[in-house]
Each structure stands twice: as C-alpha cells, then as structure tokens.
Enzyme design. Structure first.
Site, mmCIF file in Angstrom:
data_model
loop_
_atom_site.group_PDB
_atom_site.id
_atom_site.type_symbol
_atom_site.label_atom_id
_atom_site.label_comp_id
_atom_site.label_asym_id
_atom_site.label_seq_id
_atom_site.Cartn_x
_atom_site.Cartn_y
_atom_site.Cartn_z
ATOM 1 C CD GLN A 166 -15.623 48.579 72.771
ATOM 2 O OE1 GLN A 166 -15.877 47.237 72.736
ATOM 3 N NE2 GLN A 166 -14.643 48.975 73.708
ATOM 4 C CG ASP B 46 -19.518 42.980 76.178
ATOM 5 O OD1 ASP B 46 -19.371 44.281 76.017
ATOM 6 O OD2 ASP B 46 -18.831 42.232 76.612
ATOM 7 C CE LYS C 42 -13.718 44.355 73.547
ATOM 8 N NZ LYS C 42 -14.894 45.090 74.196
HETATM 9 N N1 LIG Z 1 -19.099 46.917 75.511
HETATM 10 C C1 LIG Z 1 -17.845 46.859 76.265
HETATM 11 N N2 LIG Z 1 -17.023 48.170 76.235
HETATM 12 C C2 LIG Z 1 -16.131 48.328 76.960
HETATM 13 C C3 LIG Z 1 -15.621 47.349 77.628
HETATM 14 C C4 LIG Z 1 -16.165 46.042 77.856
HETATM 15 O O1 LIG Z 1 -15.856 45.351 78.225
HETATM 16 N N3 LIG Z 1 -17.465 45.911 77.020
HETATM 17 N N4 LIG Z 1 -14.202 47.558 78.263
HETATM 18 C C5 LIG Z 1 -13.587 48.702 78.077
HETATM 19 C C6 LIG Z 1 -12.371 48.460 77.174
HETATM 20 N N5 LIG Z 1 -11.979 47.165 76.957
HETATM 21 C C7 LIG Z 1 -12.807 46.462 76.064
HETATM 22 O O2 LIG Z 1 -13.494 47.122 75.279
HETATM 23 C C8 LIG Z 1 -10.408 46.649 76.899
HETATM 24 C C9 LIG Z 1 -9.534 47.379 77.414
HETATM 25 C C10 LIG Z 1 -8.409 47.007 77.509
HETATM 26 C C11 LIG Z 1 -8.178 45.722 77.424
HETATM 27 C C12 LIG Z 1 -6.673 45.180 77.408
HETATM 28 O O3 LIG Z 1 -6.397 44.078 77.300
HETATM 29 N N6 LIG Z 1 -5.671 46.031 77.610
HETATM 30 C C13 LIG Z 1 -4.186 45.630 77.806
HETATM 31 C C14 LIG Z 1 -3.314 46.911 77.591
HETATM 32 C C15 LIG Z 1 -3.494 47.438 76.293
HETATM 33 C C16 LIG Z 1 -2.283 48.349 76.009
HETATM 34 O O4 LIG Z 1 -1.439 48.260 76.448
HETATM 35 O O5 LIG Z 1 -2.706 49.395 75.405
HETATM 36 C C17 LIG Z 1 -4.041 45.050 79.197
HETATM 37 O O6 LIG Z 1 -4.820 45.298 80.197
HETATM 38 O O7 LIG Z 1 -3.087 43.926 79.262
HETATM 39 C C18 LIG Z 1 -8.937 44.947 76.770
HETATM 40 C C19 LIG Z 1 -10.515 45.244 76.686
HETATM 41 C C20 LIG Z 1 -14.301 49.604 77.751
HETATM 42 N N7 LIG Z 1 -15.404 49.617 76.611
#
Ligand SMILES: Nc1nc2c(c(=O)[nH]1)N[C@@H](CN(C=O)c1ccc(C(=O)N[C@@H](CCC(=O)O)C(=O)O)cc1)CN2
Length: 285
Positions: A93, A116, A49
C-alpha cells in the site's frame, strides 16, 4: 446529456464474478497487504480492501510496517511472502513511511504474486505490450474495464492523461497506447498554456493529480469523456480532481467521485489476486 460511468455498479458485477472464481478453487486465496499504519488514508483503504476481499471469500493478511522499518527490512518481508506458498498475492500500500524507497519495494514483489501490478517486471511487460499473463496496476486497469463496459471508443482518439505516477499515470499511458489511442501524458512541469490546449483537443481526459476540482467544464471540449481518478477529502467529503457539476452538458461521459474509479480499483485488485491464485494452482497441479 452527460452519462455517469457508474464504477460502483460495474465493480459489483466484477466482484460477483471474482467471488464465483474463488469458490471454484480448491485452496484458499490469500492477499498479503503491507502498509504504513501511521498513514490515515492507508489504514482506511487497507480496511476497505480487506472488507471487500473477505466478502468475496479472499483472505487477507494485513501487515503493518513497524516504526523503524527500512527499505531493506520491508524488502526482506516481501521476499518471505514471495516464498510463502499460502500467499496468492502481495500488495504494498502506498505511501510507505518517509525515506522508504517504494519503487524498490514494489519491484521486490515476485511477478507471479504482484496483485497490484506495480513491480518493474510487470510494468515492463505492460510497456512492451507483451501478449502474456501479467497483472496491471489496479487503478488504470479498472479505468480500462470501465471504458470497455460502456463501449467507449479508443482507437485513434486523442487521450490526455494528467499525472505520471507509477500507480496511475504511467501505466494508464501505456494501456491507452496499447488500445491504439493517441496519448499525451501531462504532469507538474507541463505549462498551464500547454495543458489548456491539450485539454481543449482531448476526446478522453483521465486525471489523477490530487487537486480538488482541478479541471473545470470550461477547460474541456464538447462531448469529451472524463475519467476522474482524484481522491481528495474536502470537509471530510470525497471530492475528485474534476468539478463534477461544471462538466454537466459538456462531457458525454464522466466518472463520479465517490462511486467511480475507486470501487473499480478495489474490484480490479481482487480480480488480479484470484487470477494469480488460478495461475499458481495450474502451474503447481
Ligand atoms: N498499492 C496501492 N496504493 C494505493 C492505491 C493503489 O491502487 N495501490 N490507490 C490509492 C488509494 N486507494 C487504494 O489503495 C483507494 C482509494 C479510494 C477508493 C474508493 O473506493 N473510494 C471511494 C470513496 C471512499 C470515501 O467515501 O471515503 C469511492 O471513490 O467511491 C478505493 C481505493 C492510494 N494508494
């Protein structure tokens, strides 16, 4: 033929617009990010992020919680950030450390800084379909942006949301309801036979349960739209809650993992942040 809903491509378009909006503002846009540094996933995602935010011209203040952080100590930190005029948006987070009451911390974030969309006030506005400016949780809002980009019809459609988290399932249910779909929200206490029957009826399935390949093609109706919110790691590789190969030729549309909902989550968070900064500058001009 199963068409890919390309979250990475749509996120790029959103990010370009966000960067242009940031450049128009006469004061810096800053996102404060509170996270548990002991959680590997949180360190990874906060890093993703912050990197993306910086690329769009948004500053971040990443704040790791200390080892003896409590619900109250983190709430006090949030309250300081609420009062800090240099902070445009606040993100807490998930997950926070064991024993910290996340919902109370989410709800301590002032609505005008809730980047968020996880606080009780903004989630209440969402559930009331209040026609006013408020932020919506990044993942479900990102799903809606993706469905809109590809003109996926929602009115009167049977939508099945699987997972009832505050981050995803509950706001996802509200957004699809507000979009005039007929929505069922399944969860861990939904029996397997009930889930099976709803899966076979659904026009749209949105799943975020954290179980790799939980949904198989044979579970689904021909022509379904599948949104995979799952973010699991199997042998170090990102894997969704849907068996992607098994739905080919059955689903009309599907989001990939990686490259689907994930990038949309980050793009939407940063879009929310610049919206909060714009609203703040208007109110204080
Ligand atoms: N306060 C928050 N906590 C969490 C959230 C949230 O939206 N708000 N969501 C999840 C985790 N997350 C963001 O925090 C998140 C997870 C994955 C991705 C992402 O882009 N993943 C990639 C792959 C990454 C890799 O290859 O390792 C993809 O899907 O292309 C973005 C955000 C939990 N906590």
């Amino acid at each position: 033929m199963t068409e890919i809903l390309d979250g990475a491509a749509v996120a790029k378009l959103t990010n370009v617009q966000t960067a242009e909006r940031v450049a128009q503002l006469d004061k810096p846009v800053t996102l404060a990010v509170i996270y548990d540094p002991k959680n590997d996933g949180s360190r990874l995602y906060v890093g993703m992020k912050s990197k993306k935010a910086s690329a769009l011209g948004i500053q971040t203040r990443d704040i790791p919680t200390d080892a003896n952080a409590t619900t109250q100590s983190i709430i006090s930190l949030v309250e300081q950030l609420n009062a800090d005029d240099t902070i445009s948006g606040i993100l807490v987070q998930s997950p926070l450390a064991k024993g910290v009451k996340e919902r109370e911390v989410f709800s301590a974030v002032a609505p005008h800084k809730d980047a968020d969309g996880l606080g009780a006030t903004v989630q209440g506005m969402l559930f009331g379909d209040a026609p006013s400016d408020y932020t919506v949780a990044a993942t479900p809002q990102g799903v809606m942006s993706l469905l809109k980009h590809y003109d996926i019809e929602l009115t009167g459609k049977k939508a099945l949301v699987i997972g009832r988290s505050q981050l995803f399932g509950r706001p996802m249910f509200a957004l699809l309801t507000n979009a005039d779909a007929t929505v069922t929200l399944a969860h861990r206490y939904t029996s397997s036979e009930t889930l099976k029957s709803y899966l076979k009826m659904a026009d749209i399935v949105v799943v975020g349960v954290g179980i790799p390949e939980f949904i198989q093609g044979t579970d689904l109706k021909q022509g379904v739209t599948v949104i995979d919110v799952g973010m699991n790691y199997v042998d170090g590789k990102a894997v969704g809650d849907v068996d992607f190969q098994s739905v080919q030729g059955i689903a009309d549309f599907i989001t990939p993992v990686p490259g689907g909902v994930g990038p949309m989550t980050i793009a939407t968070l940063l879009e929310n942040t610049v919206t909060l900064a714009e609203n703040y500058s208007v109110k204080n001009s």
